[in-house]
Structure formats: C-alpha cells, structure tokens
Write an enzyme that holds these catalytic residues in place. Sequence first.
Site, mmCIF file in Angstrom:
data_model
loop_
_atom_site.group_PDB
_atom_site.id
_atom_site.type_symbol
_atom_site.label_atom_id
_atom_site.label_comp_id
_atom_site.label_asym_id
_atom_site.label_seq_id
_atom_site.Cartn_x
_atom_site.Cartn_y
_atom_site.Cartn_z
ATOM 1 N N CYS A 266 0.815 -1.227 0.000
ATOM 2 C CA CYS A 266 0.000 0.000 0.000
ATOM 3 C C CYS A 266 0.844 1.271 0.000
ATOM 4 O O CYS A 266 0.325 2.350 -0.255
ATOM 5 C CB CYS A 266 -0.942 0.008 1.194
ATOM 6 S SG CYS A 266 -2.255 -1.195 1.034
HETATM 7 N N1 COA Z 1 -20.700 -8.942 7.633
HETATM 8 C C1 COA Z 1 -21.275 -8.980 8.846
HETATM 9 N N2 COA Z 1 -20.600 -9.139 9.976
HETATM 10 C C2 COA Z 1 -19.265 -9.318 9.893
HETATM 11 C C3 COA Z 1 -18.589 -9.316 8.664
HETATM 12 C C4 COA Z 1 -19.359 -9.109 7.504
HETATM 13 N N3 COA Z 1 -18.825 -9.092 6.281
HETATM 14 N N4 COA Z 1 -17.271 -9.493 8.882
HETATM 15 C C5 COA Z 1 -17.122 -9.608 10.192
HETATM 16 N N5 COA Z 1 -18.321 -9.510 10.822
HETATM 17 C C6 COA Z 1 -18.628 -9.605 12.249
HETATM 18 C C7 COA Z 1 -17.696 -10.558 12.954
HETATM 19 O O1 COA Z 1 -18.218 -11.877 12.891
HETATM 20 C C8 COA Z 1 -17.676 -10.020 14.354
HETATM 21 O O2 COA Z 1 -18.815 -10.448 15.045
HETATM 22 P P1 COA Z 1 -18.708 -10.940 16.558
HETATM 23 O O3 COA Z 1 -18.219 -9.737 17.305
HETATM 24 O O4 COA Z 1 -20.108 -11.341 16.866
HETATM 25 O O5 COA Z 1 -17.699 -12.045 16.546
HETATM 26 C C9 COA Z 1 -17.820 -8.522 14.158
HETATM 27 O O6 COA Z 1 -18.403 -8.342 12.861
HETATM 28 C C10 COA Z 1 -16.521 -7.765 14.250
HETATM 29 O O7 COA Z 1 -15.582 -8.385 13.350
HETATM 30 P P2 COA Z 1 -14.104 -7.881 13.159
HETATM 31 O O8 COA Z 1 -13.399 -8.715 12.137
HETATM 32 O O9 COA Z 1 -13.469 -7.750 14.494
HETATM 33 O O10 COA Z 1 -14.435 -6.498 12.490
HETATM 34 P P3 COA Z 1 -13.746 -5.073 12.626
HETATM 35 O O11 COA Z 1 -14.716 -4.153 13.227
HETATM 36 O O12 COA Z 1 -12.378 -5.162 13.185
HETATM 37 O O13 COA Z 1 -13.609 -4.667 11.093
HETATM 38 C C11 COA Z 1 -11.937 -4.561 9.394
HETATM 39 C C12 COA Z 1 -12.883 -5.443 10.207
HETATM 40 C C13 COA Z 1 -11.106 -5.474 8.506
HETATM 41 C C14 COA Z 1 -12.775 -3.626 8.511
HETATM 42 C C15 COA Z 1 -11.063 -3.718 10.340
HETATM 43 O O14 COA Z 1 -10.447 -4.548 11.309
HETATM 44 C C16 COA Z 1 -9.993 -2.961 9.598
HETATM 45 O O15 COA Z 1 -10.287 -2.135 8.784
HETATM 46 N N6 COA Z 1 -8.718 -3.178 9.922
HETATM 47 C C17 COA Z 1 -7.608 -2.540 9.279
HETATM 48 C C18 COA Z 1 -7.579 -2.966 7.879
HETATM 49 C C19 COA Z 1 -6.469 -2.349 7.097
HETATM 50 O O16 COA Z 1 -6.241 -1.178 7.092
HETATM 51 N N7 COA Z 1 -5.746 -3.152 6.383
HETATM 52 C C20 COA Z 1 -4.743 -2.694 5.572
HETATM 53 C C21 COA Z 1 -4.951 -3.281 4.253
HETATM 54 S S1 COA Z 1 -3.886 -2.504 3.148
#
Ligand code: COA
Length: 373
Positions: free
Chosen positions: A156
């Site tokens: 990135c």
């Molecule tokens: N639809 C519905 N629910 C979902 C889901 C989806 N597509 N994906 C995950 N969930 C649920 C999970 O099951 C979890 O439920 P639970 O609490 O009952 O177990 C909940 O949502 C939270 O999941 P989590 O994976 O912890 O989500 P988050 O809030 O951390 O968001 C990201 C996920 C990936 C968007 C976030 O962590 C993020 O943006 N991280 C940084 C990413 C980044 O910058 N990466 C760099 C890439 S270059």
Amino acid sequence: MIQPAITGTGVFTPEQTITNDELVVAFNAYAEKFNADNAEAIAAGEVAAKAPSSSEFILNASGIEQRYVMDKSGVLDPETMHPVFAARADEAPSMMAEMALDAARKALAQAGRRAEEVDLIICAASNHERAYPAIAIEIQQLLGAGGFAFDMNVACSSATFGIQAAADMVRAGSAKCALIVNPEICSAHLEWRDRDCHFIFGDVCTATLVEPAAAAQGAHFLIRSTRCATEFSNNIRNNNGFLRRTRPGQMADRRDMQFMQEGRKVFKEVLPLVSAHIAGHMEDEGVAADDLKRLWLHQANKSMNDFIGRKVLGRVPEPEEQPNILQDYANTSSAGSIIAFAKYSDDLAPGDVGLICSFGAGYSVGSVIVERV
Ligand code: COA
C-alpha cells in the site's frame, strides 16, 4: 540543488462498480449454497457453516459504499466469486499497462508534457501481473517514453515510496521527467468468499509526474520533503510468488496466496506507527499542525483515517481538510492517497502546505510534504 515538484496527476477509474448491496447478495448466495452443499459435514461439526455478510456491517466497519472493478460479473457470480480475465497473447498489452497508460496520459496532459519527454517510469504497485519483463518497461514502450523504467512493490505504500525514489532521482539529475504509476487490480488478489475481508478492495490506477519545479508549465506542488519507514510484520501478508511450497494436491486452493490480514491487529499497530511517523516528519520539517491545509491519507478504513486526522491536527479535521474517497473506491492499495490528492488539491492557494501519507503491509509508511505553487 534541483527542487522536485509534482506537476501532474491522473486517475484511471474502471467502468464497472459493485455496491455493498450487490456484493452482499452474491456473498450470501455463495454462503447459502456452501452451507447446503456441506450440510452433513456442518451437522457433524467437521466444517464450519458460513455466516451471512451485511451492508450495514461493511459501511460501519470500513466506510466503504461501493468499489470499482475490472470485472464485475465473475465477482458477483456465486459459482465463480473472482474476476474472470481472458488470457492475452504475449504481444497484447498487459492489463496493468493499459490502466497505467490512461492515468499517465491524464497526468501528462495536466503537466503540459509530451510522452517522449518522460525519462523515468516507476510502476509501483502491490501486485504485478508478471515477474518480468517489468510492466514499467512495457508502459515505457506503449507510451513512447525514453530513459529507463522499473517495477517496485511496497504494497500500500508503493506510491509514496515511488514518489520519494523519483524525487531523489530528479534532485540528483538522473531523471528529468519521472512518471510513477500505480495500477492496482486488487480484485484479483482478494478472496471474495471470505466474509471478513470480501468488501475491502477495489481496482484503479493513479499516475504522478515529478519534474524539477523550474521546468513546471503551470500550477504544481513542490515536494518539500519525503520520508519512508518500514517495520516487518506478518499481519498483512500474501504468499503468492514463484516458490510454491505445496504438497501434492494442495495447489488448487491455497487461501494464503491471496490477501490475508489480521484486521484488528493491523488497526491497533498501524495507527500509532503512522501517527508518530507523520508527527516526526512534520516536526523535522518545521511544519506545525496549524500550517497543514490538507491531509491526503491512505484509503483503507474510515475510522483509521479519522483517528490519524485527529492525532495529526490535534482536533477533529473538517471534511475538506482530510478528504476521503474510500466510500466510492474502497481500499485501492497504493493508489488511495493519490486518488484523494488528484481529486482534492486544485483549490489550494499558493503557499498552502499539505501531506500525502500511505501505509500498509510491510509494515510500511511513506509521507510526502508538498507546497502549492
Ligand atoms: N458482515 C457482517 N458481519 C461481519 C462481517 C461481515 N462481512 N465481517 C465480520 N463480521 C462480524 C464478525 O463476525 C464479528 O462479530 P462478533 O463480534 O459477533 O464475533 C464482528 O463483525 C466484528 O468483526 P471484526 O473482524 O473484528 O471487524 P472489525 O470491526 O475489526 O472490522 C476490518 C474489520 C477489517 C474492517 C477492520 O479490522 C480494519 O479495517 N482493519 C484494518 C484494515 C487495514 O487497514 N488493512 C490494511 C490493508 S492494506
């Protein structure tokens, strides 16, 4: 000393979009079918059932509303769940080169430059369509540029690392008209069947032209200073490569050869890294928070950008101070901060200072302090 400047930018945006609702319909159809096909194994506790995705979660967790892609039909076909690209003859232009040509021509037009004046092309992206010959050299030929060209990959952060490399070469005199292109076909390395990340990425290409400020034909941005940093982490990883360490029969479906991340860890670890990096860079350059008119941040996640904006400015930034484009483009890897810069920089007044910052896998972080002229 030669002062480098950004004299033009361009964005190639694919024609096809996928809204969150469209994406979720396809994902849920796939998940339902998977659960039906594996009903016995799921009932026996041998296979985990797939939970449905939702548009509300996607918007809340990421701020993403839609993404542009190079092939929508394959991604949205529950039987396919990936973009489908026809094989091309070696003589035909690569997809990345085609995307880069469009963005490059826009950047050249903005700068008032002809393609043959370009003497350096860096194709900086998270994934390259092939190992060699370099995509950048193919772009050089298709564009009719001179000089030399090479590919680089810092995930990135590829665009800002590319800008630093180009600015240093312009400063040293080894290049006079340097083009950095960031063709990102993220849709091809995303696992669209993985609910935790299926919504994250989109496709795009950006281009940035770097020249000596003295050669600029019109309004431009002085590159006052650049800073790059890296720190190893496995939390964002892609094991694709030429060494396929597999057991017989294992090749067909290796999830680790696509985008993998520990999203929560990334969130927690990258935020302090980026905030400290920007603060250090600004302090060393004598740029106070009040001096900063605009932040063009990497576009991965809205909450992340909100946090970084607050840290850097010491208050909640006004929307125009920290423009986001991820609601429309999703995460476009290295191209995100440059899309924001290309779309939201024209209105700055002479003397206004802003900062471009990218961050991501590696970990890597790159920042560029620019001043409007
Ligand atoms: N639809 C519905 N629910 C979902 C889901 C989806 N597509 N994906 C995950 N969930 C649920 C999970 O099951 C979890 O439920 P639970 O609490 O009952 O177990 C909940 O949502 C939270 O999941 P989590 O994976 O912890 O989500 P988050 O809030 O951390 O968001 C990201 C996920 C990936 C968007 C976030 O962590 C993020 O943006 N991280 C940084 C990413 C980044 O910058 N990466 C760099 C890439 S270059």
